[in-house]
Enzyme design. Structure first.
Site, PDB file in Angstrom:
ATOM      1  N   TYR A 147     -29.939  26.156 -23.704  1.00 45.35           N
ATOM      2  CA  TYR A 147     -30.238  27.482 -23.151  1.00 45.35           C
ATOM      3  C   TYR A 147     -31.599  27.543 -22.458  1.00 45.35           C
ATOM      4  O   TYR A 147     -31.674  27.866 -21.261  1.00 45.35           O
ATOM      5  CB  TYR A 147     -30.116  28.584 -24.211  1.00 45.35           C
ATOM      6  CG  TYR A 147     -30.443  29.938 -23.622  1.00 45.35           C
ATOM      7  CD1 TYR A 147     -29.601  30.527 -22.684  1.00 45.35           C
ATOM      8  CD2 TYR A 147     -31.620  30.609 -23.956  1.00 45.35           C
ATOM      9  CE1 TYR A 147     -29.909  31.747 -22.102  1.00 45.35           C
ATOM     10  CE2 TYR A 147     -31.927  31.826 -23.381  1.00 45.35           C
ATOM     11  CZ  TYR A 147     -31.073  32.391 -22.460  1.00 45.35           C
ATOM     12  OH  TYR A 147     -31.386  33.594 -21.877  1.00 45.35           O
ATOM     13  N   LYS A 153     -31.950  27.725 -18.249  1.00 46.59           N
ATOM     14  CA  LYS A 153     -32.582  28.894 -17.620  1.00 46.59           C
ATOM     15  C   LYS A 153     -33.842  28.485 -16.865  1.00 46.59           C
ATOM     16  O   LYS A 153     -34.132  29.001 -15.778  1.00 46.59           O
ATOM     17  CB  LYS A 153     -32.912  29.952 -18.677  1.00 46.59           C
ATOM     18  CG  LYS A 153     -31.705  30.616 -19.309  1.00 46.59           C
ATOM     19  CD  LYS A 153     -30.872  31.413 -18.308  1.00 46.59           C
ATOM     20  CE  LYS A 153     -31.481  32.755 -17.975  1.00 46.59           C
ATOM     21  NZ  LYS A 153     -30.583  33.599 -17.151  1.00 46.59           N
TER      22      LYS A 153
END
Length: 373
Positions: free
Chosen positions: A155, A159
């Site tokens: 994650y 990002k």
């Protein structure tokens, strides 16, 4: 400014829906296209029943489908990209997260260039900045300090790389002329009505005699209300379309917080839910250094078993760091460049969220009553 149109990806999500609600109040907006892989029936109905003169087009499609994205972007003035897979627990396969968060963003940027969309706003995350260590203390950090996550967990990594792609695309030449202008917003932990994280916390507590789980007793965060994050996206859309403001915004990233008090994640959950009889877990908690060491051991076991079995640790080092750190940021740069001021006060945000939690409690009671009949 002349009439314009906006595509919102992830429009069926927690943040995406709030952005769409605020877009409905924008002057000269002629069309909103709401895109998601799947819309719940109630969300789809909500979009179709909006009382507005603005054209609302509901699109269900995969962000990995480049042809579909190009069609979705045709004739659009601004793209607000919120679609993402959020997972810090390791449950969702790494490749799935990388595909949606990174490859999907790259696909959308290319679609914007091919369809000559001039403005792109990326919903990033404070996770792209860290925290990298539970020992590190960041209080009211800012953009000039250039904090960057070093985690390889899917994650924060996806990002971070997606944000880099968005900011690097600023200044790209569009297919029929003109230039792509981009910016990224890095909200803190987002709370508010329909928060999936708060919903899970409350539902779990309802099954445990209203005792809230211990998720971040040793943290210091500055959570941000979903309505204020949505408002920052609206201001960014205005800013990139304004010839006077746009030069200061292009290629920039902004931390988005509000006036919610600095507090631990556990304190936030308790403050929002105590009206309904919830109480914090008073049992003894392991200190963060020991949790971190245990997480390392669990990750090692997971790695050793990976050739024959997919073992998902109950927690990992990234999660321990995230929920055990002092990591807060100021919104002064967004205030300066975007004209951002929180739209909703802490007191109002607290009340709205607490009232929504009350509906979850009521639904739970009704479910129990139905089962007992």
């Amino acid at each position: 400014m002349p009439g314009w149109s906006c595509l919102v990806t992830g429009a069926g999500g927690f943040l995406g829906q709030r952005i769409v609600q605020l877009l409905m109040q924008e002057k000269d907006l002629e069309e909103i296209r709401v895109l998601d892989k799947f819309f719940r029936p109630e969300t789809r109905e909500q979009f179709f029943n909006l009382d507005t003169n603005i054209k609302v087009t509901v699109l269900e499609g995969d962000i990995l489908d480049t042809q579909y994205l190009r069609k979705a972007c045709q004739g659009i003035s601004v793209v607000i990209h919120t679609a993402a897979v959020i997972d810090v627990t390791g449950v969702i396969p790494r490749q799935t997260i990388l595909d949606v968060n990174l490859k999907g963003t790259q696909n959308l940027l290319e679609a914007c260039i091919q369809a000559s969309v001039p403005a792109f706003i990326f919903s990033s995350s404070v996770d792209v900045a860290g925290p990298n260590s539970y020992k590190e203390i960041i209080l009211n950090g800012n953009e000039e300090e250039h904090h960057e996550s070093i985690w390889s967990d899917p994650y924060p990594y996806s990002k971070k790389m997606a944000e880099k792609a968005v900011l690097a695309a600023n200044g790209s030449m569009l297919k029929i002329g003109g230039t792509l202008h981009t910016c990224a917003l890095r909200p803190m932990y987002i709370y508010g009505e329909r928060s999936p994280f708060i919903s899970n916390t409350i539902i779990t507590a309802l099954k445990n005699k209203n005792i809230l789980g211990c998720t971040g007793k040793f943290s210091t965060a500055n959570p941000v209300y979903v309505g204020n994050v949505a408002w920052a996206h609206i201001l960014a859309a205005r800013g990139l379309r304004d010839p006077k403001k746009s030069p200061n915004i292009q290629g920039e990233f902004y931390y988005i917080s509000d006036d919610t008090p600095h507090q631990s994640y556990d304190d936030l959950n308790y403050t929002l839910s105590k009206e309904w009889g919830f109480c914090p877990d008073s049992s003894w908690s392991l200190p963060v250094p020991l949790l971190y060491w245990l997480a390392f051991m669990l990750e090692t076991v997971s790695f050793l078993l990976s050739p024959i079995y997919r073992f998902i640790p109950p927690f990992n080092r990234h999660l321990v760091t995230l929920t055990g750190s002092t990591f807060t940021f100021s919104y002064k740069k967004a205030q300066r460049d975007l004209g951002y001021e929180p739209l909703v006060s802490w007191e109002e945000a607290k009340q709205k969220t607490s009232e929504w939690i009350g509906t979850l409690v009521e639904q739970h009671r009704e479910t129990l009553d139905t089962k007992s009949q």
